[in-house]
Design an enzyme around this catalytic site. Structure first.
Site, short mmCIF file in Angstrom:
data_model
loop_
_atom_site.label_atom_id
_atom_site.label_comp_id
_atom_site.label_asym_id
_atom_site.label_seq_id
_atom_site.Cartn_x
_atom_site.Cartn_y
_atom_site.Cartn_z
N GLY A 112 0.87 -1.27 0.14
CA GLY A 112 -0.11 -0.06 -0.01
C GLY A 112 0.83 1.09 0.13
O GLY A 112 2.09 1.24 0.21
N LYS A 113 0.22 2.40 -0.27
CA LYS A 113 1.03 3.76 -0.23
C LYS A 113 -0.01 4.78 -0.23
O LYS A 113 -1.18 4.72 -0.75
CB LYS A 113 1.91 3.74 -1.17
CG LYS A 113 3.20 4.75 -1.03
CD LYS A 113 3.92 4.22 -0.43
CE LYS A 113 5.38 5.01 -0.12
NZ LYS A 113 6.40 4.21 0.38
N GLY A 114 0.47 5.85 0.48
CA GLY A 114 -0.44 7.13 0.41
C GLY A 114 0.39 8.33 0.22
O GLY A 114 1.37 8.55 0.25
#
Ligand code: NAD
Length: 423
Positions: A112-114
């Site tokens: 994941g990444k934001g």
């Protein structure tokens, strides 16, 4: 190690670069076409608008994202980045990088990444807190200790993670410290997390030098970037007997063939905010630094720093990628043809996510591990992962990067095959 990938077209962007490397691994492992198709798209891309009341009374609306590339092996895991250049493709590529990184070190997470598109250096503390809390509120529906677990990244810190955790606790009505890693120690953070990425890079340097028959003591190193990763690495490499001959940062670069004093350089950096102007060295341009003759080069700053031009003139024998995506795909073949050994990012900088996993496990247990336990388990994970990648590179006669992608792809694919596709 050889790497005979023919050069194709120049990569369009980070997501295209990631797909190019994944497609290559898929071909090498003869990946099931359905799983190949599945992993070429992220599972989820949440785009949000983040309204923030600024100190002067204006309202600003920032664009943000939280991406889950794949969560077959466990909850999505990856940092949150506040930067003016963040965009959906970059965040998606970084999320996919986490899918492969967590698989290389075999921790039970997906990728994941934001990110929020904002120049965080221009925000007051109050604005930063309001931005963090509203962004957390907007992405809260996809967060959770068993769903998606954020961490710090570029321009986000322990404090930002503390606000994130508090906002999540307020929304859910319960304190769940395993929803985030990289949080302060007194909120369930892990001992040994701060230097985990640099320690993992050091283990990779040791293992690579050992196998290549290069002694660390007396060997020369150049480092691009003197931040949270590059700064501690200068100490660690010096303590291992290496000579740091050049260091660059966003402001410039310094060079001393006899070796820079890492302690004095760190003091200078703490006082001035840059390596520029350091008395114990001569100034050079950041671009000149790549050609400096050395045994080791550590890119610890930006993505896409080593392009075809830099690859053709780099003066080091070994590159250990502390940064995410520092080498563009078409530079790989040039480095390989020049006999330069590259330890890829998805292995080299995986120490951070490894200790994030330890932190998540501790938060779930409600029990803090001693620092030496964390350090010992980190070192063992990095050594085992390095060996697995090295052996696969040997058996396939490919670069360490291609071998790391192969290993990761196989691990992710095996779980997807076992779980099947719903419905
Ligand atoms: P940081 O912001 O603390 O430091 C970045 C450094 O790069 C600074 O010294 C900056 O001056 C320098 N820099 C920026 N532009 C430059 C340029 N054009 N030329 C030379 N130097 C330049 O960031 P960090 O946390 O040290 O992260 C560095 C890299 O490592 C990033 O790619 C990040 O994604 C990756 N990474 C970090 C961690 C971690 O635990 N911090 C974990 C995995 C990967």
């Amino acid at each position: 190690m050889t790497d005979h990938q023919p050069a194709k077209h120049a990569p369009v962007d980070e997501w295209e670069s990631m797909l190019e490397r994944f497609d290559d691994a898929a071909q090498l492992v003869n990946l099931d076409p359905s799983i190949h198709t599945l992993l070429r798209s992220p599972r989820r891309v949440l785009e949000v608008s983040v309204p923030v009341k600024m100190d002067d009374g204006r309202l600003e609306v920032f664009q943000g994202w939280r991406v889950c590339h794949d969560d077959s092996r466990g909850p999505a895991k990856g940092g949150i980045r506040f930067h003016q250049d963040v965009n959906a493709h970059e965040v998606t590529a970084l999320a996919a990088g986490m899918t492969f990184k967590t698989a290389v070190v075999d921790v039970p997470f997906g990728g994941g990444k934001g990110g929020v598109r904002v120049d965080a250096t221009k925000l007051s503390m109050g604005e930063l807190e309001r931005l963090t809390r509203r962004y957390t509120y907007e992405i809260a529906p996809v967060l959770g200790p068993d769903m998606d677990v954020p961490a710090p990244d570029v321009n986000t810190s322990e404090q930002v993670m503390a606000w994130l955790l508090d906002t999540y606790a307020t929304l859910k009505g319960s304190f769940q410290p395993d929803v985030v890693t990289g949080k302060p120690l007194n909120m369930g953070g892990s001992l040994g997390r701060a230097g985990a990425t640099s320690s993992g890079v050091l283990t990779c340097v040791r293992e690579a030098f050992l196998r290549l028959g290069i002694p660390m003591a007396g060997s020369r190193a150049v480092i691009q970037g003197f931040g949270k990763v590059g700064g501690p690495l200068a100490f660690l490499l010096s303590s291992a007997g290496m000579r740091i001959v050049a260091v660059s940062d966003v402001g410039g670069a310094v060079y001393n063939p006899a070796g820079l004093d890492a302690f004095r350089l760190s003091d200078h950096h703490a006082q001035t905010g840059s390596v520029v102007g350091f008395k114990g060295a001569d100034p050079i341009t950041p671009d000149e630094m790549w050609s400096v003759e050395a045994e080791l080069c550590i890119p610890a700053a930006l993505a896409n720093a080593i392009d075809e031009d830099v690859a053709a003139r780099i003066g080091s024998k070994v590159i250990v990628e502390a940064a995410n995506g520092p080498t563009v795909p078409h530079a790989d073949a040039i480095l390989s043809d020049r006999g330069i050994c590259v330890v890829p990012d998805i292995l080299a900088n995986a120490g951070g996510v490894t200790v994030s996993y330890f932190e998540w496990a501790q938060s779930r247990q409600g029990y803090q591990w001693e620092e030496d336990v964390v350090a010992q388990r980190l070192r063992r994970t990095m050594e085992d992962s390095f060996l697995a990648v090295w052996q696969r590179a040997d058996s396939l006669n490919v670069s360490l990067r291609r071998a790391a992608f192969v290993l990761a792809t196989e691990r992710v694919a095996a779980v997807i095959a076992a779980r099947g596709i719903f419905p």
